[in-house]
Design a protein around this motif. Structure first.
Motif: not given
Length: 199
Positions: A61-87
């Protein structure tokens, strides 16, 4: 293909982009993670583990996420999660932490642990309490030590280790009596082989 699985309000552009595809995640957040590998060690290690498992025919099970602030083209945050393990998450702005808490609170997979910097964890805990009404518990504080720069070992003894390098390691292969164990009677060559394999 990456899809945004969570959007609190259609009029609110602040949202995490989510995928379960490591290749898509690397294309969107890989440069951000690679720019500061010292800060993103756990995310990079987790991502590599997912890729290795998939190459071996397993599909965790895989949940991968990235975050971009409004009007920003570059990624500024991210996470890697393989439930039920830690994120494992990068540094999170307060808004990113709030949206992450809201996203995780509605997932089918139970969320149990977050690994991130102290400020990010604090912002997330506050948001989690507001979103769910439950107070998270503090876990152990971890410290990652890193080298300021990599220094190659002295290359004067290439191939086999010299006598000076052998001696400190010799005692590792001896019995309490000071004699080499029967399985390592040729301990010098054994140590040389380990040195060659580690280069």
């Amino acid at each position: 293909m990456a899809t945004a699985l969570f959007r609190k309000q259609e009029t609110n552009p602040l949202t995490w982009s989510i995928t379960d595809d490591p290749e898509v995640f690397r294309s969107e957040a890989g440069s951000f993670l690679a720019a500061r590998p010292d800060l993103h060690t756990m995310l990079l290690s987790g991502l590599e583990t997912i890729e290795q498992l998939r190459s071996g025919g397993r599909n965790p099970p895989t949940v991968l996420g990235w975050w971009r602030e409004p009007e920003e083209a570059a990624t500024t945050a991210a996470f890697v999660w393989t439930p039920p393990h830690l994120l494992a998450a990068s540094r999170l702005s307060r808004v990113a932490a709030t949206r992450l808490a809201e996203f995780l609170s509605i997932q089918a997979h139970p969320f149990t642990q977050l690994l991130a910097g102290s400020a990010s964890v604090g912002a997330f805990c506050e948001a989690w309490r507001t979103t769910t009404g439950s107070a998270p518990k503090n876990g152990p504080h971890l410290r990652l030590h890193r080298l300021e720069r990599l220094v190659r070992p002295d290359g004067s003894a290439t191939g086999a280790a010299g006598a000076r390098q052998r001696e400190p390691a010799r005692t590792r292969y001896e019995t309490p009596s000071g004699r080499p164990g029967p399985w390592l009677s040729d301990r010098g060559n054994t140590h040389d082989e380990r040195v060659r394999r580690s280069r």
